[in-house]
Design a protein around this motif. Structure first.
Motif, PDB file in Angstrom:
ATOM      1  N   ARG A 208      27.887 -49.868 -44.698  1.00 28.30           N
ATOM      2  CA  ARG A 208      26.888 -49.838 -45.785  1.00 28.30           C
ATOM      3  C   ARG A 208      25.629 -49.091 -45.355  1.00 28.30           C
ATOM      4  NH1 ARG A 208      25.888 -51.158 -50.263  1.00 28.30           N
ATOM      5  NH2 ARG A 208      23.989 -52.359 -50.198  1.00 28.30           N
ATOM      6  N   SER A 209      25.207 -49.346 -44.111  1.00 26.10           N
ATOM      7  CA  SER A 209      23.992 -48.665 -43.637  1.00 26.10           C
ATOM      8  C   SER A 209      24.220 -47.158 -43.547  1.00 26.10           C
ATOM      9  CB  SER A 209      23.521 -49.236 -42.308  1.00 26.10           C
ATOM     10  OG  SER A 209      24.339 -48.804 -41.249  1.00 26.10           O
ATOM     11  N   LEU A 210      25.421 -46.749 -43.142  1.00 27.92           N
ATOM     12  CA  LEU A 210      25.737 -45.320 -43.101  1.00 27.92           C
ATOM     13  C   LEU A 210      25.750 -44.731 -44.504  1.00 27.92           C
ATOM     14  CD1 LEU A 210      28.611 -45.152 -40.439  1.00 27.92           C
ATOM     15  CD2 LEU A 210      26.212 -44.503 -40.147  1.00 27.92           C
ATOM     16  N   MET A 211      26.300 -45.466 -45.450  1.00 30.50           N
ATOM     17  CA  MET A 211      26.371 -44.982 -46.815  1.00 30.50           C
ATOM     18  C   MET A 211      24.978 -44.867 -47.417  1.00 30.50           C
ATOM     19  SD  MET A 211      29.784 -47.096 -47.978  1.00 30.50           S
ATOM     20  CE  MET A 211      29.371 -47.091 -49.689  1.00 30.50           C
ATOM     21  N   ARG A 212      24.103 -45.797 -47.119  1.00 33.92           N
ATOM     22  CA  ARG A 212      22.729 -45.750 -47.637  1.00 33.92           C
ATOM     23  C   ARG A 212      21.969 -44.531 -47.112  1.00 33.92           C
ATOM     24  NH1 ARG A 212      20.296 -51.829 -47.802  1.00 33.92           N
ATOM     25  NH2 ARG A 212      21.128 -52.275 -49.861  1.00 33.92           N
TER      26      ARG A 212
ATOM     27  N   GLY B  28      23.396 -41.793 -46.502  1.00 30.68           N
ATOM     28  CA  GLY B  28      24.085 -40.604 -46.975  1.00 30.68           C
ATOM     29  C   GLY B  28      25.081 -40.034 -45.984  1.00 30.68           C
ATOM     30  N   ILE B  29      25.390 -40.801 -44.935  1.00 34.46           N
ATOM     31  CA  ILE B  29      26.345 -40.341 -43.923  1.00 34.46           C
ATOM     32  C   ILE B  29      27.728 -40.828 -44.341  1.00 34.46           C
ATOM     33  CG2 ILE B  29      27.021 -40.445 -41.502  1.00 34.46           C
ATOM     34  CD1 ILE B  29      24.052 -41.061 -40.880  1.00 34.46           C
TER      35      ILE B  29
END
Length: 162
Positions: free
Chosen positions: A153-157, A159-160
């Protein structure tokens, strides 16, 4: 995808934490001497019925065997003789095969062992005190899954990887 991993991790984490709590409670229970009146190693053969591997003229069959330990012990608590059969509290119905074999070897019929007894319910007694290996494993697997989901989730937030 991240939420799926988190939600899937919550089930083993919840069961594992429940099992850990159950096992930790036994560390405060009194210990009494017990006599092993019955002990059995229960073997379950999960060898697949459908084929194996054919190597030239040799057929290799995979063999999978699981062991579980069942015990009955006699102990005296609060002046009354009782029978118990618990191995580990909070084991989630799972036992480690290697540990089951060790317990079977260490506790033959007629031997003595120290067991833990629930002082509020003296009929509730267990051979081993503390958290079970199954509860520890479920907690670890669940925690890792939740952490991976949170990391995703942190990566998605940021933009990775989207």
């Amino acid at each position: 995808m991240a939420w799926t991993v988190i939600v899937l991790g919550l089930a083993p984490l919840g069961f594992g934490l429940w099992g850990l709590k159950q096992g930790l409670e036994t560390l405060r229970w009194p210990k009494v001497e017990a006599e092993i009146v019955d002990a059995r190693l229960i073997l379950r053969d999960d060898t697949p019925s459908r084929g194996g591997v054919q190597v030239g003229h040799v057929h290799v069959q995979e063999r999978t065997e699981f062991a579980a330990f069942a015990v009955v012990f006699r102990y005296t608590f609060a002046g009354e003789t009782r029978l118990g059969g618990g191995v580990e509290r909070g084991d989630l119905g799972l036992q480690n095969s290697a540990k089951s074999r060790e317990l079977n070897a260490a506790h033959p019929i007629g031997s003595k062992a120290m067991v833990v007894v629930d002082p509020t319910d003296p009929d509730d007694a267990y051979l081993l005190a503390g958290p079970s290996s199954a509860a520890k494993m479920a907690t670890a697997v669940g925690a890792v899954m939740v952490l991976i989901g949170l990391w995703m989730r942190s990566l998605m937030r940021r933009g990775i990887g989207s």
